[in-house]
Design a protein around this motif. Structure first.
Motif, PDB file in Angstrom:
ATOM      1  N   LYS A 246      74.994  73.750  -2.917  1.00  0.00           N
ATOM      2  CA  LYS A 246      73.967  73.067  -2.131  1.00  0.00           C
ATOM      3  C   LYS A 246      73.478  71.802  -2.837  1.00  0.00           C
ATOM      4  O   LYS A 246      73.226  70.773  -2.187  1.00  0.00           O
ATOM      5  CB  LYS A 246      72.792  74.009  -1.872  1.00  0.00           C
ATOM      6  CG  LYS A 246      73.081  75.117  -0.861  1.00  0.00           C
ATOM      7  CD  LYS A 246      71.866  76.012  -0.674  1.00  0.00           C
ATOM      8  CE  LYS A 246      72.117  77.079   0.376  1.00  0.00           C
ATOM      9  NZ  LYS A 246      70.944  77.990   0.543  1.00  0.00           N
ATOM     10  N   GLU A 247      73.370  71.870  -4.152  1.00  0.00           N
ATOM     11  CA  GLU A 247      72.924  70.693  -4.901  1.00  0.00           C
ATOM     12  C   GLU A 247      73.967  69.582  -4.843  1.00  0.00           C
ATOM     13  O   GLU A 247      73.636  68.410  -4.662  1.00  0.00           O
ATOM     14  CB  GLU A 247      72.645  71.068  -6.361  1.00  0.00           C
ATOM     15  CG  GLU A 247      72.271  69.901  -7.255  1.00  0.00           C
ATOM     16  CD  GLU A 247      70.971  69.209  -6.861  1.00  0.00           C
ATOM     17  OE1 GLU A 247      70.720  68.095  -7.365  1.00  0.00           O
ATOM     18  OE2 GLU A 247      70.192  69.782  -6.062  1.00  0.00           O
ATOM     19  N   ALA A 248      75.233  69.937  -4.988  1.00  0.00           N
ATOM     20  CA  ALA A 248      76.295  68.931  -4.900  1.00  0.00           C
ATOM     21  C   ALA A 248      76.297  68.281  -3.525  1.00  0.00           C
ATOM     22  O   ALA A 248      76.486  67.063  -3.398  1.00  0.00           O
ATOM     23  CB  ALA A 248      77.651  69.573  -5.183  1.00  0.00           C
ATOM     24  N   TYR A 249      76.067  69.080  -2.498  1.00  0.00           N
ATOM     25  CA  TYR A 249      75.993  68.543  -1.130  1.00  0.00           C
ATOM     26  C   TYR A 249      74.770  67.638  -0.983  1.00  0.00           C
ATOM     27  O   TYR A 249      74.853  66.565  -0.392  1.00  0.00           O
ATOM     28  CB  TYR A 249      75.926  69.693  -0.128  1.00  0.00           C
ATOM     29  CG  TYR A 249      75.941  69.254   1.321  1.00  0.00           C
ATOM     30  CD1 TYR A 249      77.143  69.129   2.012  1.00  0.00           C
ATOM     31  CD2 TYR A 249      74.765  68.954   1.989  1.00  0.00           C
ATOM     32  CE1 TYR A 249      77.163  68.726   3.332  1.00  0.00           C
ATOM     33  CE2 TYR A 249      74.773  68.543   3.313  1.00  0.00           C
ATOM     34  CZ  TYR A 249      75.977  68.433   3.988  1.00  0.00           C
ATOM     35  OH  TYR A 249      75.996  68.016   5.300  1.00  0.00           O
ATOM     36  N   ARG A 250      73.618  68.069  -1.536  1.00  0.00           N
ATOM     37  CA  ARG A 250      72.377  67.293  -1.417  1.00  0.00           C
ATOM     38  C   ARG A 250      72.532  65.906  -2.043  1.00  0.00           C
ATOM     39  O   ARG A 250      72.039  64.910  -1.509  1.00  0.00           O
ATOM     40  CB  ARG A 250      71.231  68.042  -2.105  1.00  0.00           C
ATOM     41  CG  ARG A 250      69.856  67.413  -1.898  1.00  0.00           C
ATOM     42  CD  ARG A 250      68.847  67.947  -2.888  1.00  0.00           C
ATOM     43  NE  ARG A 250      69.165  67.574  -4.253  1.00  0.00           N
ATOM     44  CZ  ARG A 250      68.937  66.364  -4.758  1.00  0.00           C
ATOM     45  NH1 ARG A 250      68.421  65.404  -4.004  1.00  0.00           N
ATOM     46  NH2 ARG A 250      69.251  66.094  -6.012  1.00  0.00           N
ATOM     47  N   VAL A 251      73.238  65.821  -3.164  1.00  0.00           N
ATOM     48  CA  VAL A 251      73.431  64.548  -3.851  1.00  0.00           C
ATOM     49  C   VAL A 251      74.267  63.595  -2.995  1.00  0.00           C
ATOM     50  O   VAL A 251      74.004  62.391  -2.947  1.00  0.00           O
ATOM     51  CB  VAL A 251      74.075  64.786  -5.233  1.00  0.00           C
ATOM     52  CG1 VAL A 251      74.466  63.474  -5.874  1.00  0.00           C
ATOM     53  CG2 VAL A 251      73.121  65.556  -6.133  1.00  0.00           C
ATOM     54  N   PHE A 252      75.272  64.131  -2.306  1.00  0.00           N
ATOM     55  CA  PHE A 252      76.029  63.298  -1.356  1.00  0.00           C
ATOM     56  C   PHE A 252      75.089  62.764  -0.275  1.00  0.00           C
ATOM     57  O   PHE A 252      75.136  61.579   0.075  1.00  0.00           O
ATOM     58  CB  PHE A 252      77.147  64.114  -0.703  1.00  0.00           C
ATOM     59  CG  PHE A 252      78.437  64.132  -1.460  1.00  0.00           C
ATOM     60  CD1 PHE A 252      79.252  63.015  -1.505  1.00  0.00           C
ATOM     61  CD2 PHE A 252      78.857  65.274  -2.131  1.00  0.00           C
ATOM     62  CE1 PHE A 252      80.457  63.032  -2.194  1.00  0.00           C
ATOM     63  CE2 PHE A 252      80.049  65.309  -2.825  1.00  0.00           C
ATOM     64  CZ  PHE A 252      80.852  64.178  -2.856  1.00  0.00           C
ATOM     65  N   GLU A 253      74.266  63.636   0.275  1.00  0.00           N
ATOM     66  CA  GLU A 253      73.327  63.226   1.323  1.00  0.00           C
ATOM     67  C   GLU A 253      72.372  62.159   0.812  1.00  0.00           C
ATOM     68  O   GLU A 253      72.062  61.187   1.512  1.00  0.00           O
ATOM     69  CB  GLU A 253      72.522  64.439   1.804  1.00  0.00           C
ATOM     70  CG  GLU A 253      73.233  65.301   2.825  1.00  0.00           C
ATOM     71  CD  GLU A 253      72.271  66.279   3.494  1.00  0.00           C
ATOM     72  OE1 GLU A 253      72.366  66.434   4.735  1.00  0.00           O
ATOM     73  OE2 GLU A 253      71.444  66.871   2.783  1.00  0.00           O
ATOM     74  N   GLU A 254      71.911  62.316  -0.395  1.00  0.00           N
ATOM     75  CA  GLU A 254      70.970  61.369  -0.996  1.00  0.00           C
ATOM     76  C   GLU A 254      71.574  59.968  -1.074  1.00  0.00           C
ATOM     77  O   GLU A 254      70.864  58.968  -0.972  1.00  0.00           O
ATOM     78  CB  GLU A 254      70.590  61.864  -2.390  1.00  0.00           C
ATOM     79  CG  GLU A 254      69.439  61.135  -3.039  1.00  0.00           C
ATOM     80  CD  GLU A 254      69.062  61.769  -4.364  1.00  0.00           C
ATOM     81  OE1 GLU A 254      68.115  62.570  -4.377  1.00  0.00           O
ATOM     82  OE2 GLU A 254      69.739  61.471  -5.376  1.00  0.00           O
ATOM     83  N   GLN A 255      72.888  59.907  -1.254  1.00  0.00           N
ATOM     84  CA  GLN A 255      73.570  58.609  -1.302  1.00  0.00           C
ATOM     85  C   GLN A 255      73.866  58.048   0.081  1.00  0.00           C
ATOM     86  O   GLN A 255      74.366  56.930   0.210  1.00  0.00           O
ATOM     87  CB  GLN A 255      74.891  58.737  -2.076  1.00  0.00           C
ATOM     88  CG  GLN A 255      74.719  58.895  -3.570  1.00  0.00           C
ATOM     89  CD  GLN A 255      76.051  58.874  -4.299  1.00  0.00           C
ATOM     90  OE1 GLN A 255      77.125  59.022  -3.695  1.00  0.00           O
ATOM     91  NE2 GLN A 255      75.997  58.677  -5.610  1.00  0.00           N
TER      92      GLN A 255
END
Length: 691
Positions: A506-515
């Motif tokens: 979920k964190e790896a996915y969130r970082v993509f979203e943040e970008q």
């Protein structure tokens, strides 16, 4: 009587990586098809060189085995009337089988009498069967990247240029891809004439040897190893085992002659990997080392030919390597003029993937995910700083001149340039290790920075690929996602780190979203990602020798904490071999089967009346705190021991009371009690799926 059979498929040069698989296919297909044809033989020999695939069947019998079969017909009561005369059913069956009705006989099947016909089929002569056998065998072969040629629809590793097929001294005649089989082969491309005539099948290896072709790859391997060893010893060195390179070299030569070359002294100051990578990866040379492992200024290469003009060949190989190393020396000098940290900004011009942004954006993601992992592990201060610095510099060498020309050196040069730039040893080691494991059997990162950034790097690749709809299918895995997931699993198991894989995803996915990267919704891919990692863990446990149902029982309860799953699976694997596990699993199964279809209810102690109910509830209550502590700490052996102490109490309950009574409240309360038993007895896996 028996004779040898030869089938040689002559081709243009076959890629070395195709050859081992082709040999295996030929052996498997040939043995299978000969068995189907009822043809016995003494031995199958499969040969391969860059220009041919060959099968030599030793002492193949000259005629099929006769076949005697018994065919079941109608039941006796349908085959004969009350007078014992054959009915139309019996007559029709006999006619269909080609036997006289009076030759039918009776035999019981499951205590029911049936009529049978005994059929005899005479074996066919082998020469009549071999043309189709040969064609079927050739057409059954498959290759990773087959070719078509001319106007043919047929596909093969490389275009077929001749076919030799002999049974004893006789040609096995057939036609395929516009070629007629014969007794002619080809020798070495430069050392032999255009045509080599094979007198009889058994002469094949020696006939080709005279034409400078050693058809047996095992013989070529022994020759290469012997020659390499002798040449290395002549200069006081040795060549460490390198099966991968040796396997490739075996399949790119037909007549091996090894030679020793020299590396100019002025290049020996370069990092070892800079010298050996062009040797091994580009030129297929074997580096020579001293007995204590130090790289010596020599290499050994294997020529496809004899010893004629070997000095010229040696000079040519040295010249090619010199040019490579001259480039490398130039790159090394130029790259070190700029500190590694200043190269990170250039990563913004390098596209990682058109849908996932640049490598600079990827570095930003690696830093954030690495920090998240460090926090999950409770790392603070200097440890977190070293991990962050490692993630920041991990990809900087991708824009160096050296890695641009020698991509195999990524990570290796990053670590070297980091040292030259004055970075901490821990950071340099982490940069080198974050690509590990690069391949099956490769070492794992040992430093904290290397492990954390390696996990973050591989996780970013996997989540990003799944997020844009790229997932491994069947044998297709162009982004090596399985290998990367396997690497994460291996690192986590080796390190003993036991944090939530789901939180990490979920964190790896969130970082993509943040970008601002557009990915598929997390709900669409999270289950796929979880299952993807569970399958990798399953593979690891099976490789370790655990039974498939043991692994599945442990995984059935979730695979979010990988190390917990492994401990659970190993505990189950050990305990299921013990005698006490039989009543344990039986108790679990009875409780599970009664509760699995009923809604979950809370246990109401006030409704317990029978002594057996009260005793079981008390047994659970006395152990619950210790049990939950053991579960939380992952000490599954202790949890199993505590749960096992309930088994006599459960057995006593089943003997004393009926669970599914008409009184709904009483029934539900007893089911709730059994539900508590299921929770405890199932501490080492979902036992209901054990075979």
């Amino acid at each position: 009587m028996a004779n040898d059979f030869l089938l040689e498929i002559g081709t243009e040069e076959i890629p070395a990586k195709f050859s081992p698989g082709a040999m295996k296919q030929i052996e498997e297909q040939a043995s299978k098809r000969l068995a189907e044809l009822r043809l016995n033989y003494k031995e199958l020999q499969v040969y391969v060189t860059p220009r041919r695939l060959a099968l030599l069947v030793r002492e193949l019998q000259e005629k099929q085995e006769d076949l005697l079969t018994e065919v079941k017909g109608p039941a006796v009561k349908a085959a004969y009337d009350t007078n014992g005369s054959p009915t139309k059913a019996a007559q029709g069956f006999a006619k269909g089988q080609g036997v006289a009705v009076e030759d039918l006989f009776v035999q019981e099947v499951n205590a029911v009498p049936y009529v049978f016909a005994r059929k005899s089929e005479m074996g066919v002569g082998t020469p009549a069967l071999l043309p189709q056998f040969a064609q079927d065998l050739i057409q059954a072969l498959h290759f990773p990247k087959p070719m078509r040629w001319g106007d043919l629809d047929f596909r093969f590793a490389r275009p077929i240029r001749w076919i030799a097929a002999l049974f004893g001294t006789d040609v096995v005649n057939f036609e395929l891809v516009g070629l007629k089989s014969g007794r002619s082969s080809r020798g070495h491309r430069t050392l032999a004439g255009d045509e080599v005539v094979i007198g009889k099948a058994s002469d094949y290896p020696e006939t080709l040897r005279k034409a400078y072709v050693i058809v047996d790859p095992k013989e070529r391997k022994e020759a290469i190893q012997t020659q390499i060893k002798a040449l290395a010893e002549n200069v006081g060195g040795e060549v460490p085992d390198d099966e991968e390179l040796l396997e490739e070299v075996i399949h790119i030569v037909e007549y091996p002659t090894a030679l020793l070359g020299e590396v100019a002294a002025k290049y020996m100051h370069l990092p070892e990997a800079v010298i050996t990578t062009p040797m091994r990866e580009h030129q297929r040379y074997f580096p020579v080392r001293s007995n204590d492992g130090k790289l010596l200024p020599y290499f050994i290469t294997v020529r496809n030919g004899d010893a004629f003009a070997l000095d010229i060949v040696k000079a040519g190989n040295e010249k090619v390597l010199k040019a490579r190393l001259e480039d490398a020396a130039f790159y090394y000098r130029e790259d070190q003029k700029i500190p590694l940290s200043e190269l990170v900004a250039k990563l913004g011009k390098v596209v990682y993937h058109e849908k996932l942004g640049t490598v600079e954006q990827r570095v930003d993601r690696l830093r954030k995910v690495s920090r998240f992992i460090a926090e999950m592990l409770g790392f603070e201060g200097l440890r977190k700083e070293e991990i962050d610095r490692t993630a920041f510099l991990a990809k900087a060498d991708l824009v160096t001149l050296m890695v641009s020309d020698f991509p195999e050196l990524q990570g290796i040069m990053g670590a070297d340039y980091a040292r030259a730039s004055g970075e901490k040893p821990e950071v340099c080691q982490g940069i080198y290790e974050h690509y590990q494991p690069r391949f099956a059997g490769d070492g794992l990162p040992v430093s904290e920075a290397g492990r954390v950034v390696s996990i973050a790097d591989k996780l970013d690749a996997i989540v990003g690929a799944f997020g844009i709809g790229i997932q491994p299918t069947g044998s297709q895995d162009p982004y090596a996602l399985r290998r990367q997931a396997q690497g994460i699993v291996a690192i986590l198991l080796d390190s003993g780190w036991d944090f939530s894989l789901t939180e990490l995803l979920k964190e790896a996915y969130r970082v993509f979203e943040e970008q601002g990267t557009s990915l598929l919704p997390i709900d669409n891919i999270l289950l796929l990602l979880q299952d993807f990692f569970q399958q990798r863990l399953r593979f690891v446990l099976l490789e370790q020798g655990l039974r498939y149902d043991t692994v599945d029982a442990a995984l059935a309860q979730g695979g979010d904490l990988l190390n917990r799953v492994v401990k659970k699976a190993r505990t189950l694997s050990e305990k299921r071999t013990e005698e006490a596990f039989i009543p344990y699993s039986q108790a679990y199964t009875r409780c599970f089967n009664l509760t699995k279809k009923e809604p979950v209810q809370d246990l109401r102690v006030s409704l317990l009346a029978d002594e057996s109910e009260l005793a079981l509830e008390k047994g659970i209550a006395l152990r619950k705190e210790r049990f939950e502590k053991a579960q939380a700490e992952g000490t599954f052996e202790e949890a199993y021991k505590l749960a096992g102490e309930l088994v006599p109490l459960i057995e006593a309950l089943f003997q004393a009371v009926m669970i599914m009574v008409e009184d709904v409240d009483l029934k539900n309360n007893r089911l709730a009690l059994l539900g508590e038993c299921v929770k405890m007895l199932g501490c080492i896996g979902e036992l209901s799926i054990l075979a």
